[in-house]
Design a protein around this motif. Sequence first.
Motif, short mmCIF file in Angstrom:
data_model
loop_
_atom_site.label_atom_id
_atom_site.label_comp_id
_atom_site.label_asym_id
_atom_site.label_seq_id
_atom_site.Cartn_x
_atom_site.Cartn_y
_atom_site.Cartn_z
N TYR A 1 0.82 -1.21 0.00
CA TYR A 1 0.00 0.00 0.00
C TYR A 1 0.86 1.26 0.00
N ALA A 2 2.07 1.17 0.50
CA ALA A 2 2.96 2.33 0.53
C ALA A 2 3.37 2.76 -0.87
N LEU A 3 3.18 1.87 -1.84
CA LEU A 3 3.57 2.18 -3.22
C LEU A 3 2.44 2.80 -4.02
N GLN A 4 1.29 3.03 -3.40
CA GLN A 4 0.15 3.55 -4.14
C GLN A 4 0.44 4.96 -4.65
N PRO A 5 -0.10 5.29 -5.83
CA PRO A 5 0.14 6.62 -6.40
C PRO A 5 -0.56 7.71 -5.60
N GLN A 6 0.05 8.87 -5.58
CA GLN A 6 -0.53 10.01 -4.90
C GLN A 6 -1.42 10.79 -5.87
N LEU A 7 -2.63 11.10 -5.43
CA LEU A 7 -3.55 11.84 -6.28
C LEU A 7 -2.98 13.21 -6.62
N TYR B 1 2.79 -0.01 -9.43
CA TYR B 1 2.11 -0.66 -8.30
C TYR B 1 1.59 -2.03 -8.71
N TYR B 2 0.88 -2.09 -9.86
CA TYR B 2 0.33 -3.37 -10.31
C TYR B 2 1.43 -4.37 -10.64
N ALA B 3 2.52 -3.91 -11.21
CA ALA B 3 3.63 -4.82 -11.52
C ALA B 3 4.24 -5.38 -10.24
N THR B 4 4.38 -4.52 -9.23
CA THR B 4 4.92 -4.97 -7.95
C THR B 4 3.97 -5.94 -7.26
N GLU B 5 2.67 -5.67 -7.36
CA GLU B 5 1.69 -6.55 -6.75
C GLU B 5 1.77 -7.95 -7.36
N VAL B 6 1.89 -8.04 -8.68
CA VAL B 6 2.02 -9.33 -9.35
C VAL B 6 3.28 -10.05 -8.88
N ALA B 7 4.36 -9.31 -8.71
CA ALA B 7 5.63 -9.92 -8.31
C ALA B 7 5.61 -10.37 -6.85
N TRP B 8 4.89 -9.65 -6.00
CA TRP B 8 4.90 -9.94 -4.57
C TRP B 8 3.86 -10.95 -4.14
N ARG B 9 2.74 -11.00 -4.83
CA ARG B 9 1.65 -11.89 -4.39
C ARG B 9 1.99 -13.35 -4.69
N THR B 10 1.64 -14.20 -3.75
CA THR B 10 1.78 -15.64 -3.95
C THR B 10 0.49 -16.19 -4.56
N SER B 11 0.42 -17.50 -4.74
CA SER B 11 -0.78 -18.12 -5.30
C SER B 11 -1.78 -18.49 -4.21
N ARG C 1 -9.85 -8.82 2.51
CA ARG C 1 -8.71 -9.68 2.21
C ARG C 1 -7.57 -8.90 1.56
N GLY C 2 -7.87 -7.70 1.10
CA GLY C 2 -6.84 -6.86 0.50
C GLY C 2 -6.67 -7.05 -0.98
N ASP C 3 -7.74 -7.52 -1.66
CA ASP C 3 -7.64 -7.75 -3.10
C ASP C 3 -7.72 -6.46 -3.90
N PHE C 4 -8.36 -5.44 -3.34
CA PHE C 4 -8.56 -4.19 -4.08
C PHE C 4 -7.49 -3.17 -3.71
N PRO C 5 -6.90 -2.50 -4.68
CA PRO C 5 -5.91 -1.45 -4.36
C PRO C 5 -6.58 -0.31 -3.59
N PRO C 6 -5.86 0.34 -2.70
CA PRO C 6 -6.45 1.42 -1.90
C PRO C 6 -6.88 2.61 -2.73
N PHE C 7 -6.35 2.75 -3.94
CA PHE C 7 -6.70 3.89 -4.78
C PHE C 7 -7.78 3.54 -5.80
N ALA C 8 -8.32 2.32 -5.73
CA ALA C 8 -9.35 1.90 -6.68
C ALA C 8 -10.67 2.62 -6.38
N ASP C 9 -11.57 2.61 -7.37
CA ASP C 9 -12.88 3.22 -7.17
C ASP C 9 -13.64 2.51 -6.05
N SER C 10 -14.60 3.19 -5.50
CA SER C 10 -15.41 2.63 -4.42
C SER C 10 -16.15 1.38 -4.89
N ILE C 11 -16.26 0.38 -4.00
CA ILE C 11 -17.02 -0.83 -4.34
C ILE C 11 -18.51 -0.54 -4.40
#
Length: 221
Positions: free
Chosen positions: A14-20, A32-42, A111-121
């Motif tokens: 979450y610390a890597l999220q873009p600043q508005l 951010y998305y590239a790092t998430e793919v690299a860091w997340r396990t299966s 569970r943390g699947d959605f990025p903190p900067f994503a649109d509201s659910i």
Amino acid sequence: MPALVPGKSINDLYALQPQLGSGNEAETRQAYYATEVAWRTSRNTWLDIGSGIAISSLTVLLFLRANRVQTRARFRRLKTVSKAGFLIWLNIGWATLLAALYWYHYYRAIRGDFPPFADSIGIPLMYGQAALFGCWLISNGLFLLALWPARLPALLFEKPKYNSWPAVLVDAVVFLPLMFTGLYTIMTIIDGDHLAIAAALLFFYLLLVLRAGYMRAINAR
């Protein structure tokens, strides 16, 4: 199994999220998305598939237990619900789908699947709820018409006494929605959409019930 690779936490991600308002917001999002793919396990993938298989298996087991099915012969002689029961279970299925919509997004949010900067659910919830209510009303009207000539209860796997064009037509018409419902069921199992799995299996059963009612009506002629 941890959700992220050793040494990394969700706070690090979450610390890597873009600043508005920053000039390179688009590039930061891509990073951010590239790092998430690299860091997340299966872990989450296996969790979704495993829970989907478990819930679908439990749903089928409860169905068999409720109908006291213990042998293959008893399964072949399984009787369907009545027309009133059909409509009751149809609406229970849609109510379950509505609950599934909210649970799906809530569960993945915590569970943390959605990025903190994503649109509201709230946006997918609003459109999903509107679509569900529309389909709910339409399906009640269509099935009320479809149930009119059917004869229920019947044997779930009712077979025509002889091959005739009405029996072939019924199988042909029911096959397409059965196929799409079956595919939707498989998708919900793989995705781990917990409550939607039970609803999808219920709709698959109700389509078999509708076919059985028509086959009984044909055999009664």
